[in-house]
Design a protein around this motif. Structure first.
Motif, PDB file in Angstrom:
ATOM      1  N   GLU A 155      -9.250 -10.344  11.376  1.00 14.74           N
ATOM      2  CA  GLU A 155     -10.292 -11.290  10.985  1.00 14.74           C
ATOM      3  C   GLU A 155     -10.799 -12.075  12.192  1.00 14.74           C
ATOM      4  OE1 GLU A 155      -8.424 -13.597   7.979  1.00 14.74           O
ATOM      5  OE2 GLU A 155      -8.906 -12.180   6.349  1.00 14.74           O
ATOM      6  N   GLN A 156      -9.912 -12.391  13.127  1.00 21.40           N
ATOM      7  CA  GLN A 156     -10.330 -13.084  14.347  1.00 21.40           C
ATOM      8  C   GLN A 156     -11.237 -12.217  15.201  1.00 21.40           C
ATOM      9  OE1 GLN A 156      -6.794 -14.393  16.358  1.00 21.40           O
ATOM     10  NE2 GLN A 156      -6.091 -15.647  14.633  1.00 21.40           N
ATOM     11  N   ALA A 157     -11.100 -10.889  15.076  1.00 26.45           N
ATOM     12  CA  ALA A 157     -11.933  -9.956  15.845  1.00 26.45           C
ATOM     13  C   ALA A 157     -13.255  -9.657  15.153  1.00 26.45           C
ATOM     14  CB  ALA A 157     -11.173  -8.661  16.092  1.00 26.45           C
ATOM     15  N   ASP A 158     -13.555 -10.370  14.054  1.00 26.68           N
ATOM     16  CA  ASP A 158     -14.834 -10.235  13.333  1.00 26.68           C
ATOM     17  C   ASP A 158     -15.037  -8.830  12.772  1.00 26.68           C
ATOM     18  OD1 ASP A 158     -15.483 -12.884  13.833  1.00 26.68           O
ATOM     19  OD2 ASP A 158     -16.441 -12.402  15.748  1.00 26.68           O
ATOM     20  N   THR A 159     -13.992  -8.236  12.251  1.00 24.74           N
ATOM     21  CA  THR A 159     -14.140  -6.956  11.562  1.00 24.74           C
ATOM     22  C   THR A 159     -14.580  -7.207  10.122  1.00 24.74           C
ATOM     23  OG1 THR A 159     -11.808  -6.965  10.922  1.00 24.74           O
ATOM     24  CG2 THR A 159     -12.390  -5.865  12.994  1.00 24.74           C
ATOM     25  N   LYS A 160     -15.205  -6.191   9.515  1.00 19.49           N
ATOM     26  CA  LYS A 160     -15.702  -6.336   8.151  1.00 19.49           C
ATOM     27  C   LYS A 160     -14.666  -5.963   7.099  1.00 19.49           C
ATOM     28  CE  LYS A 160     -20.639  -5.876   8.964  1.00 19.49           C
ATOM     29  NZ  LYS A 160     -21.897  -5.216   8.515  1.00 19.49           N
ATOM     30  N   GLY A 161     -13.607  -5.294   7.526  1.00 19.24           N
ATOM     31  CA  GLY A 161     -12.566  -4.919   6.575  1.00 19.24           C
ATOM     32  C   GLY A 161     -11.427  -4.213   7.280  1.00 19.24           C
ATOM     33  N   ILE A 162     -10.253  -4.271   6.683  1.00 18.03           N
ATOM     34  CA  ILE A 162      -9.085  -3.602   7.254  1.00 18.03           C
ATOM     35  C   ILE A 162      -8.142  -3.203   6.127  1.00 18.03           C
ATOM     36  CG2 ILE A 162      -7.968  -5.841   7.633  1.00 18.03           C
ATOM     37  CD1 ILE A 162      -6.411  -4.550   9.927  1.00 18.03           C
ATOM     38  N   GLN A 163      -7.522  -2.040   6.296  1.00 23.04           N
ATOM     39  CA  GLN A 163      -6.494  -1.580   5.366  1.00 23.04           C
ATOM     40  C   GLN A 163      -5.275  -1.168   6.169  1.00 23.04           C
ATOM     41  OE1 GLN A 163      -7.681   1.174   2.279  1.00 23.04           O
ATOM     42  NE2 GLN A 163      -5.682   2.171   2.269  1.00 23.04           N
ATOM     43  N   VAL A 164      -4.114  -1.684   5.782  1.00 19.78           N
ATOM     44  CA  VAL A 164      -2.853  -1.410   6.481  1.00 19.78           C
ATOM     45  C   VAL A 164      -1.892  -0.761   5.492  1.00 19.78           C
ATOM     46  CG1 VAL A 164      -0.947  -2.375   7.790  1.00 19.78           C
ATOM     47  CG2 VAL A 164      -3.219  -3.413   7.973  1.00 19.78           C
ATOM     48  N   GLN A 165      -1.264   0.333   5.924  1.00 13.55           N
ATOM     49  CA  GLN A 165      -0.323   1.041   5.057  1.00 13.55           C
ATOM     50  C   GLN A 165       0.953   1.353   5.833  1.00 13.55           C
ATOM     51  OE1 GLN A 165      -1.699   4.456   2.588  1.00 13.55           O
ATOM     52  NE2 GLN A 165      -0.108   5.627   3.651  1.00 13.55           N
ATOM     53  N   ILE A 166       2.096   1.071   5.221  1.00 15.94           N
ATOM     54  CA  ILE A 166       3.399   1.378   5.802  1.00 15.94           C
ATOM     55  C   ILE A 166       4.163   2.227   4.801  1.00 15.94           C
ATOM     56  CG2 ILE A 166       5.541   0.447   6.736  1.00 15.94           C
ATOM     57  CD1 ILE A 166       4.092  -2.119   7.401  1.00 15.94           C
ATOM     58  N   SER A 167       4.758   3.319   5.263  1.00 15.62           N
ATOM     59  CA  SER A 167       5.484   4.224   4.378  1.00 15.62           C
ATOM     60  C   SER A 167       6.834   4.577   4.988  1.00 15.62           C
ATOM     61  CB  SER A 167       4.670   5.498   4.120  1.00 15.62           C
ATOM     62  OG  SER A 167       4.392   6.160   5.339  1.00 15.62           O
ATOM     63  N   GLY A 168       7.805   4.830   4.124  1.00 15.13           N
ATOM     64  CA  GLY A 168       9.144   5.195   4.572  1.00 15.13           C
ATOM     65  C   GLY A 168      10.185   4.318   3.900  1.00 15.13           C
ATOM     66  N   ARG A 169      11.364   4.258   4.495  1.00 13.95           N
ATOM     67  CA  ARG A 169      12.446   3.417   3.957  1.00 13.95           C
ATOM     68  C   ARG A 169      12.228   1.983   4.427  1.00 13.95           C
ATOM     69  NH1 ARG A 169      18.193   5.346   5.274  1.00 13.95           N
ATOM     70  NH2 ARG A 169      18.570   3.438   4.083  1.00 13.95           N
ATOM     71  N   ILE A 170      11.296   1.310   3.801  1.00 13.11           N
ATOM     72  CA  ILE A 170      10.931  -0.049   4.189  1.00 13.11           C
ATOM     73  C   ILE A 170      12.067  -1.003   3.831  1.00 13.11           C
ATOM     74  CG2 ILE A 170       9.209  -1.850   3.907  1.00 13.11           C
ATOM     75  CD1 ILE A 170       7.228   0.301   3.065  1.00 13.11           C
ATOM     76  N   ASP A 171      12.412  -1.870   4.801  1.00 12.95           N
ATOM     77  CA  ASP A 171      13.495  -2.845   4.626  1.00 12.95           C
ATOM     78  C   ASP A 171      14.837  -2.178   4.352  1.00 12.95           C
ATOM     79  OD1 ASP A 171      11.839  -4.967   5.118  1.00 12.95           O
ATOM     80  OD2 ASP A 171      11.454  -5.404   3.005  1.00 12.95           O
ATOM     81  N   GLY A 172      14.975  -0.910   4.707  1.00 17.26           N
ATOM     82  CA  GLY A 172      16.242  -0.215   4.558  1.00 17.26           C
ATOM     83  C   GLY A 172      16.559   0.231   3.146  1.00 17.26           C
ATOM     84  N   LYS A 173      15.583   0.241   2.255  1.00 21.20           N
ATOM     85  CA  LYS A 173      15.820   0.686   0.883  1.00 21.20           C
ATOM     86  C   LYS A 173      16.164   2.177   0.862  1.00 21.20           C
ATOM     87  CE  LYS A 173      14.722  -3.368  -0.743  1.00 21.20           C
ATOM     88  NZ  LYS A 173      15.745  -4.266  -1.325  1.00 21.20           N
ATOM     89  N   GLU A 174      16.964   2.568  -0.125  1.00 23.64           N
ATOM     90  CA  GLU A 174      17.401   3.959  -0.207  1.00 23.64           C
ATOM     91  C   GLU A 174      16.260   4.904  -0.550  1.00 23.64           C
ATOM     92  OE1 GLU A 174      20.243   5.281   0.571  1.00 23.64           O
ATOM     93  OE2 GLU A 174      21.079   3.349   1.152  1.00 23.64           O
ATOM     94  N   ILE A 175      15.311   4.441  -1.335  1.00 18.94           N
ATOM     95  CA  ILE A 175      14.193   5.281  -1.755  1.00 18.94           C
ATOM     96  C   ILE A 175      12.959   4.918  -0.942  1.00 18.94           C
ATOM     97  CG2 ILE A 175      12.690   5.903  -3.689  1.00 18.94           C
ATOM     98  CD1 ILE A 175      14.982   5.272  -5.566  1.00 18.94           C
ATOM     99  N   ALA A 176      12.349   5.924  -0.333  1.00 19.57           N
ATOM    100  CA  ALA A 176      11.142   5.687   0.464  1.00 19.57           C
ATOM    101  C   ALA A 176       9.973   5.330  -0.452  1.00 19.57           C
ATOM    102  CB  ALA A 176      10.801   6.924   1.285  1.00 19.57           C
ATOM    103  N   ARG A 177       9.101   4.490   0.036  1.00 25.68           N
ATOM    104  CA  ARG A 177       7.942   4.089  -0.748  1.00 25.68           C
ATOM    105  C   ARG A 177       6.775   3.791   0.181  1.00 25.68           C
ATOM    106  NH1 ARG A 177      10.915  -0.690  -0.194  1.00 25.68           N
ATOM    107  NH2 ARG A 177       9.697  -2.622   0.033  1.00 25.68           N
ATOM    108  N   VAL A 178       5.631   3.523  -0.401  1.00 24.44           N
ATOM    109  CA  VAL A 178       4.416   3.209   0.354  1.00 24.44           C
ATOM    110  C   VAL A 178       3.936   1.822  -0.049  1.00 24.44           C
ATOM    111  CG1 VAL A 178       2.036   3.868   0.847  1.00 24.44           C
ATOM    112  CG2 VAL A 178       3.764   5.642   0.500  1.00 24.44           C
ATOM    113  N   GLU A 179       3.701   0.979   0.951  1.00 26.26           N
ATOM    114  CA  GLU A 179       3.158  -0.350   0.731  1.00 26.26           C
ATOM    115  C   GLU A 179       1.859  -0.476   1.527  1.00 26.26           C
ATOM    116  OE1 GLU A 179       4.191  -2.705  -1.206  1.00 26.26           O
ATOM    117  OE2 GLU A 179       6.198  -2.013  -1.776  1.00 26.26           O
ATOM    118  N   TRP A 180       0.851  -1.049   0.904  1.00 27.49           N
ATOM    119  CA  TRP A 180      -0.416  -1.198   1.607  1.00 27.49           C
ATOM    120  C   TRP A 180      -1.114  -2.468   1.163  1.00 27.49           C
ATOM    121  CZ3 TRP A 180      -5.124  -1.248  -1.028  1.00 27.49           C
ATOM    122  CH2 TRP A 180      -5.081  -0.832  -2.349  1.00 27.49           C
TER     123      TRP A 180
END
Length: 220
Positions: A155-180
């Protein structure tokens, strides 16, 4: 279509250009492609090894390679802080980097020239944002906090939109998942929309995580 194809390749010739500019015969094309990969890996490894990494680290946005008959022109796009350190530093990093790349390239028929170009808005670049998230995940910072901070940078760089996605064993959970998370508009199916994209892999103590970032810059 917008969800099933690389956003950069989808827009080649419209809002995106190639990062490698050269021509080759079909038999030598694969060799030229491998040479580009070696040059990029050599530069990235040198910068990561020799540059001081801090919370305000601005790494490499992207690398362009232009090949002529007897000249290889390499242009490194990076943040202003590290570009000054690389150019004006006491170790003369740009000269040492050029020597290392020449050794890796193993070609006496080509001259090598490396230039550095400063990126105006470093945190409007998906590669730099992905590197920031990767460093935070390695430090065991909450992925939600890292994603929220990344959106603030965009937002500081004056973009019009952004989407961020992280996938895998997030936070060390046993089951991999996708967060975005998404902020603003990210029109993936609109070809005239200038969208920068990055796919980044980070190795953590819990396993390998994948980071994808789409940044909507502007309409053409």
């Amino acid at each position: 279509m917008g969800q099933k194809i690389n956003p950069l390749g989808f827009r080649l010739g419209a809002t995106q250009g190639h990062h490698s500019l050269w021509f080759a015969q079909p038999k030598s094309y694969s060799r030229g492609l491998q040479e580009d990969e070696k040059i990029r890996d050599c530069i990235k490894n040198y910068v990561q090894k020799n540059m001081r990494i801090s919370s305000d680290y601005e790494g490499i946005s992207h690398i362009e390679i232009q090949k002529r008959i007897d000249l290889i022109q390499v242009i490194i796009y990076m943040g202003s802080k590290n570009s000054l350190m690389l150019i004006e530093g006491p170790t003369r990093g740009i000269e040492e980097l050029q020597i290392n790349v020449k050794k890796e390239f193993h070609s006496a028929n080509h001259r090598l020239n490396i230039d550095i170009t400063e990126v105006a808005n470093p945190y409007g670049q998906p590669n730099l944002l992905a590197e920031y998230i990767a460093r935070q995940l390695k430090k065991r910072v909450s992925f939600r906090k890292a994603m929220k901070k990344t959106i603030e940078f965009a937002e500081q760089a004056d973009t019009k939109g952004i989407q961020v996605q992280i996938s895998g064993r997030i936070d060390g959970k046993e089951i991999a998942r996708v967060e975005w998370v998404r902020e603003g508009r990210v029109p993936l199916q609109t070809i005239r929309a200038k969208i920068d994209y990055c796919s980044y892999t980070v190795r953590t103590i819990h396993g390998v995580l994948g980071i994808k970032i789409w940044v909507f810059v502007d309409d053409k």
